[in-house]
Write a protein that holds these residues in place. Sequence first.
Motif, mmCIF file in Angstrom:
data_model
loop_
_atom_site.group_PDB
_atom_site.id
_atom_site.type_symbol
_atom_site.label_atom_id
_atom_site.label_comp_id
_atom_site.label_asym_id
_atom_site.label_seq_id
_atom_site.Cartn_x
_atom_site.Cartn_y
_atom_site.Cartn_z
ATOM 1 N N LYS A 21 0.850 -1.185 0.000
ATOM 2 C CA LYS A 21 0.000 0.000 0.000
ATOM 3 C C LYS A 21 0.892 1.244 0.000
ATOM 4 O O LYS A 21 1.596 1.514 0.960
ATOM 5 C CB LYS A 21 -0.909 -0.036 1.228
ATOM 6 C CG LYS A 21 -2.003 0.992 1.231
ATOM 7 C CD LYS A 21 -2.985 0.672 2.356
ATOM 8 C CE LYS A 21 -4.006 1.739 2.576
ATOM 9 N NZ LYS A 21 -5.027 1.824 1.562
ATOM 10 N N ASP A 23 -0.560 4.245 -1.303
ATOM 11 C CA ASP A 23 -1.557 5.213 -1.763
ATOM 12 C C ASP A 23 -1.416 6.584 -1.125
ATOM 13 O O ASP A 23 -2.059 7.528 -1.561
ATOM 14 C CB ASP A 23 -2.977 4.670 -1.588
ATOM 15 C CG ASP A 23 -3.350 4.416 -0.138
ATOM 16 O OD1 ASP A 23 -2.456 4.405 0.727
ATOM 17 O OD2 ASP A 23 -4.556 4.211 0.116
ATOM 18 N N ASN A 27 -0.279 6.395 -5.585
ATOM 19 C CA ASN A 27 -1.430 6.104 -6.426
ATOM 20 C C ASN A 27 -2.804 6.471 -5.861
ATOM 21 O O ASN A 27 -3.807 5.951 -6.318
ATOM 22 C CB ASN A 27 -1.403 4.645 -6.900
ATOM 23 C CG ASN A 27 -1.319 3.664 -5.764
ATOM 24 O OD1 ASN A 27 -1.562 3.991 -4.618
ATOM 25 N ND2 ASN A 27 -0.944 2.444 -6.104
ATOM 26 N N HIS A 28 -2.839 7.351 -4.909
ATOM 27 C CA HIS A 28 -4.124 7.961 -4.498
ATOM 28 C C HIS A 28 -3.833 9.422 -4.170
ATOM 29 O O HIS A 28 -4.128 10.301 -4.954
ATOM 30 C CB HIS A 28 -4.743 7.206 -3.328
ATOM 31 C CG HIS A 28 -6.158 7.603 -3.026
ATOM 32 N ND1 HIS A 28 -7.123 7.759 -4.004
ATOM 33 C CD2 HIS A 28 -6.765 7.877 -1.859
ATOM 34 C CE1 HIS A 28 -8.253 8.115 -3.446
ATOM 35 N NE2 HIS A 28 -8.066 8.200 -2.143
ATOM 36 N N SER A 60 -3.685 4.913 -12.312
ATOM 37 C CA SER A 60 -2.455 5.090 -11.535
ATOM 38 C C SER A 60 -1.212 5.332 -12.379
ATOM 39 O O SER A 60 -0.227 5.867 -11.880
ATOM 40 C CB SER A 60 -2.226 3.882 -10.630
ATOM 41 O OG SER A 60 -3.287 3.741 -9.733
ATOM 42 N N THR A 99 -5.281 -6.367 -8.043
ATOM 43 C CA THR A 99 -5.715 -5.561 -6.903
ATOM 44 C C THR A 99 -7.227 -5.479 -6.812
ATOM 45 O O THR A 99 -7.811 -5.594 -5.738
ATOM 46 C CB THR A 99 -5.125 -4.138 -7.002
ATOM 47 O OG1 THR A 99 -3.722 -4.241 -7.207
ATOM 48 C CG2 THR A 99 -5.391 -3.353 -5.746
ATOM 49 N N ASP A 124 2.803 2.547 -12.597
ATOM 50 C CA ASP A 124 3.213 2.611 -11.195
ATOM 51 C C ASP A 124 3.753 1.270 -10.703
ATOM 52 O O ASP A 124 4.780 1.235 -10.035
ATOM 53 C CB ASP A 124 2.080 3.127 -10.300
ATOM 54 C CG ASP A 124 0.822 2.270 -10.325
ATOM 55 O OD1 ASP A 124 0.639 1.481 -11.274
ATOM 56 O OD2 ASP A 124 0.004 2.409 -9.395
#
Length: 190
Positions: A21, A23, A27-28, A60, A99, A124
């Motif tokens: 993770k 994020d 990627n968030h 992403s 995912t 990513d």
Amino acid sequence: MNLLEERILRDGRCLDGGLLKVDGFINHQMDPALMMEAAKELARRFADSGANKILTIEASGIAPAIMTGYVTGLPVVFAKKKKPSTMADVLAASVYSFTKQRTYDICVSGEFLGRGDRLLFIDDFLANGNAAKGIISLAEQAGAELVGMGFLVEKAFQQGGDYLRGKGIRVESLAVIESLDDCKIRLKGQ
């Protein structure tokens, strides 16, 4: 790339099932300064590739791809997960998301990919290589040449990297995760 590796070790989290993770910075929620440094490194590594276009998949992959496009001065095309009603000359492939546990049909307009294009794929993550396989299909359909694939993070304990390298594709990954066993992040060379 030490900066990315340091950030993964500091702010990344391991989840059950071999998930990493990131994020909070990739990627968030994104760290633009980190993304720019990653783009500079990807541009440096692929400077001799002769690429004339960067290709990625939403969502992403867009941030690292657009930053790499900015650094290199190359246009960026992203494969969409839903075909817009305005898209003609559609090139399409199916991609399974580990995912999200589902299959997507990705598409791109042949108006933006074609013969003579030398494509650099930027994304990513490289895990099982499913997104990369979809990109290979799109490049083949377009008659374009895939000159390389660059990733922010590669999970070396999954099969994607071996598969792509086995096909003779140039793969560059900025951070390589050797293991997430016991929910501990182990980078290559540690």
